[in-house]
Design a protein around this motif. Structure first.
Motif, PDB file in Angstrom:
ATOM      1  N   HIS A 182       2.342   3.884   1.204  1.00 12.39           N
ATOM      2  CA  HIS A 182       1.870   5.233   0.867  1.00 12.39           C
ATOM      3  C   HIS A 182       0.387   5.171   0.987  1.00 12.39           C
ATOM      4  CE1 HIS A 182       5.801   6.797  -0.146  1.00 12.39           C
ATOM      5  NE2 HIS A 182       6.063   5.812  -0.768  1.00 12.39           N
ATOM      6  N   TRP A 184      -3.045   8.056   0.561  1.00 16.96           N
ATOM      7  CA  TRP A 184      -3.612   9.290   0.370  1.00 16.96           C
ATOM      8  C   TRP A 184      -4.972   9.427   0.071  1.00 16.96           C
ATOM      9  CZ3 TRP A 184      -1.264   5.943  -2.865  1.00 16.96           C
ATOM     10  CH2 TRP A 184      -1.574   6.022  -4.381  1.00 16.96           C
ATOM     11  N   LYS A 320       0.393  14.392  -2.228  1.00 15.44           N
ATOM     12  CA  LYS A 320       0.261  13.177  -2.798  1.00 15.44           C
ATOM     13  C   LYS A 320       1.764  12.473  -3.021  1.00 15.44           C
ATOM     14  CE  LYS A 320      -3.956  13.095  -4.653  1.00 15.44           C
ATOM     15  NZ  LYS A 320      -4.483  14.055  -3.877  1.00 15.44           N
ATOM     16  N   TRP A 324       3.052   9.178  -7.452  1.00 13.81           N
ATOM     17  CA  TRP A 324       1.794   9.571  -8.047  1.00 13.81           C
ATOM     18  C   TRP A 324       1.922  10.856  -8.717  1.00 13.81           C
ATOM     19  CZ3 TRP A 324      -1.710  13.514  -8.253  1.00 13.81           C
ATOM     20  CH2 TRP A 324      -3.161  13.163  -8.668  1.00 13.81           C
ATOM     21  N   THR A 325       2.744  12.030  -8.207  1.00  6.08           N
ATOM     22  CA  THR A 325       2.945  13.206  -8.905  1.00  6.08           C
ATOM     23  C   THR A 325       3.540  13.106 -10.152  1.00  6.08           C
ATOM     24  OG1 THR A 325       4.632  13.651  -7.744  1.00  6.08           O
ATOM     25  CG2 THR A 325       2.283  14.609  -6.956  1.00  6.08           C
ATOM     26  N   LYS A 327       3.546  10.530 -12.228  1.00  4.59           N
ATOM     27  CA  LYS A 327       2.422   9.524 -12.959  1.00  4.59           C
ATOM     28  C   LYS A 327       3.149   8.154 -13.143  1.00  4.59           C
ATOM     29  CE  LYS A 327       0.581  13.162 -15.752  1.00  4.59           C
ATOM     30  NZ  LYS A 327      -0.560  13.627 -14.878  1.00  4.59           N
ATOM     31  N   ILE A 329       2.297   5.628 -11.188  1.00  2.00           N
ATOM     32  CA  ILE A 329       1.186   4.862 -10.888  1.00  2.00           C
ATOM     33  C   ILE A 329      -0.207   5.210 -11.348  1.00  2.00           C
ATOM     34  CG2 ILE A 329       2.447   3.882  -8.972  1.00  2.00           C
ATOM     35  CD1 ILE A 329       0.753   5.347  -7.194  1.00  2.00           C
ATOM     36  N   GLN A 331      -3.690   7.185 -11.619  1.00  5.56           N
ATOM     37  CA  GLN A 331      -3.969   8.427 -10.840  1.00  5.56           C
ATOM     38  C   GLN A 331      -5.166   8.336 -10.009  1.00  5.56           C
ATOM     39  OE1 GLN A 331      -1.329  11.439 -11.519  1.00  5.56           O
ATOM     40  NE2 GLN A 331      -0.607   9.508 -11.426  1.00  5.56           N
ATOM     41  N   TRP A 332      -5.282   7.231  -9.112  1.00  2.76           N
ATOM     42  CA  TRP A 332      -6.500   7.224  -8.470  1.00  2.76           C
ATOM     43  C   TRP A 332      -6.562   8.276  -7.355  1.00  2.76           C
ATOM     44  CZ3 TRP A 332      -6.739   1.272  -6.889  1.00  2.76           C
ATOM     45  CH2 TRP A 332      -6.798   0.511  -7.967  1.00  2.76           C
ATOM     46  N   GLU A 333      -7.779   8.811  -7.163  1.00  4.90           N
ATOM     47  CA  GLU A 333      -7.902  10.038  -6.368  1.00  4.90           C
ATOM     48  C   GLU A 333      -7.684   9.623  -4.762  1.00  4.90           C
ATOM     49  OE1 GLU A 333     -11.093  13.364  -6.012  1.00  4.90           O
ATOM     50  OE2 GLU A 333     -12.031  11.322  -6.211  1.00  4.90           O
ATOM     51  N   LEU A 337      -0.785   2.353  -1.615  1.00  4.02           N
ATOM     52  CA  LEU A 337       0.305   1.860  -2.492  1.00  4.02           C
ATOM     53  C   LEU A 337       1.134   0.825  -1.404  1.00  4.02           C
ATOM     54  CD1 LEU A 337       1.497   1.513  -5.192  1.00  4.02           C
ATOM     55  CD2 LEU A 337       3.017   3.498  -4.656  1.00  4.02           C
ATOM     56  N   LEU A 346      -1.600  -1.691  -5.338  1.00  2.00           N
ATOM     57  CA  LEU A 346      -2.555  -0.369  -5.421  1.00  2.00           C
ATOM     58  C   LEU A 346      -3.911  -0.652  -5.111  1.00  2.00           C
ATOM     59  CD1 LEU A 346      -2.661   2.867  -5.441  1.00  2.00           C
ATOM     60  CD2 LEU A 346      -3.153   2.480  -7.966  1.00  2.00           C
TER      61      LEU A 346
END
Length: 448
Positions: A182, A184, A320, A324-325, A327, A329, A331-333, A337, A346
């Motif tokens: 993934h 983002w 995202k 990620w949503t 949580k 992993i 929460q990198w902007e 992954l 990550l």
């Protein structure tokens, strides 16, 4: 291209070094050997062109070209001995005077400045994305292979130590066989439903459709040359300076092809990816003029050698990954992954983490096998002089560019597409040809 702040000449001349070892086939050296200066022509010297002036300015700059006289004058002040041009086609009338070309125009003219350089067997450094569409990427990649010259796409983060360590971990099998990835990015530039949405996204401009009125053309800008092969339209301030233009389909492809060049580069390198088999995308309703601010695209790759079948999903703007949503992993902007059968990795530009973290306490990292880069530009310079390989040559970056463009193609088609890379066509959507290749270039322009 736009006028931009320029480093002073002392800064230019301090950017020297040698190059790193690479992933690709080397090329024949230019006339510049050893300590001799490489003779360089720079096409586009404002905006991103300023970075090329800095990175290549320690060599012998013999030609400067830009459609914006203000940017050209600033560059000329730094290199008064260089010839100056507005039309890059005229640069090649003096091909005997230079060994290499650096292209930093807007995306829709990259291929038109790059192809004649390759045909003249000049080494080429081109900013990302390499080309405006899939067809142009294929033409550039195949021509570069035939000409046997040094090439490099401007994915500067590829030269960073962090990417090298990530690639070593993935290829050493630290997290096992990777079957899911993934990617983002938080940037949300493009078409927004409202001005409030654009403001919240920190976009640089809000526009909902093609302007119906024309603004006065800046006195320093040759608008007709800036348009180049793209369809003619009246000048408006929503198009320039960059990066305003990159959201308009006629000139660019939005965030997907732009930042995809940097972020998808990491899994492309680590997993040795080449041609996706299928691509599907989702986002807001397709706008006829503007690329979306937020969207996502899912690629499937067939098994290839030791790499098993893989799904890679791209997210931009508000989109995202579910992990990620939820949580699951950190929460990198922005991030990449990798999900393997032994764990997850990550990464972003500057750091990486093995997950779940408690599993990897005290682990022994794989030995460093990828040599340190001494700089993305310096790698190119060294290769031009010695025939050494580069890491982001057009053989590699051409495939990356094709894949990134296909994400936008799937989005614009509106359904999952099946890609026949050998025939360069979408087998289940023949009407998508217009997104693979521009139906017509403006009169006076051809890619041949």
């Amino acid at each position: 291209m736009s006028a931009s702040s320029y480093p002073d000449r002392r800064t230019f001349l301090s950017t020297a070094g040698a190059a790193a070892a690479a992933l690709a086939v080397g090329a024949s050296p230019s006339r510049a050997q050893g300590g001799d200066k490489l003779r360089v022509a720079l096409i586009g010297v404002g905006g991103r062109g300023g970075a090329q002036l800095k990175g290549l300015g320690g060599e012998q700059v013999v030609a400067l070209c830009d459609v914006n006289q203000e940017a050209l004058d600033k560059a000329k002040a730094l290199f008064p001995q260089a010839r100056t041009f507005k039309d890059f086609r005229r640069v090649f009338d003096h091909a005997s005077e230079f060994d290499a070309v650096a292209v930093s125009t807007a995306e829709h003219t990259h291929a038109f400045a790059t192809l004649p350089a390759l045909q003249l067997k000049k080494h080429v450094y081109c900013e990302k994305p390499l080309t405006y569409n899939v067809h142009e990427a294929r033409v550039i990649r195949e021509t570069a292979a035939r000409m046997g010259v040094v090439t490099q796409m401007g994915t500067q983060i590829h030269a960073g130590d962090n990417y090298r360590r990530v690639v070593e971990h993935v290829q050493a099998g630290v997290i096992g066989k990777v079957t899911e990835c993934h990617v983002w990015v938080s940037r949300a530039w493009g078409w927004h439903a409202s001005e409030a949405e654009a403001t919240a996204a920190k976009d640089i401009v809000f526009v909902q459709d093609r302007p119906t009125t024309a603004d006065p053309v800046p006195p320093t800008l040759d608008w007709d040359l800036w348009l180049g092969p793209a369809p003619a339209r009246p000048f408006n301030n929503v198009y320039v300076p960059g990066p305003k233009w990159y959201r308009w389909w006629d000139f660019g492809n939005g965030t997907m092809s732009d930042l995809g060049s940097h972020w998808i580069d990491l899994p492309f390198w680590a997993l040795k990816l080449k041609h996706p088999k299928t691509i599907e995308a989702s986002g807001p309703p397709v706008h006829p003029e503007l690329a979306p601010a937020s969207m996502q695209a899912r690629y499937t790759y067939e098994a290839d050698g030791e790499q098993p079948a893989l799904t890679l999903t791209w997210y931009q703007g508000t989109r995202k990954p579910e992990i990620w949503t939820q949580k699951g992993i950190p929460q990198w902007e922005n991030g990449v992954l990798f999900i393997g059968d032994k764990g997850m990795l990550l990464a972003d530009y500057s750091k990486f983490a093995l997950l779940p973290e408690e599993k990897w306490v005290g682990y022994t990292p794989p030995p460093q096998s990828i040599p340190k880069s001494l700089g993305h530009h310096q790698e190119f310079i060294h290769a031009c002089k010695t025939g050494a390989p580069t890491t982001c040559n057009f053989a590699y970056s051409g495939l990356l560019t094709e894949a990134n463009h296909l994400g936008n193609v799937a989005y614009r088609v509106g359904h999952a597409i099946t890609w026949d890379h050998k025939a360069m066509r979408i087998t289940n959507a023949p009407d998508a040809e217009r997104f693979i290749k521009r139906p017509k270039y403006r009169d006076g322009w051809k890619l041949a």
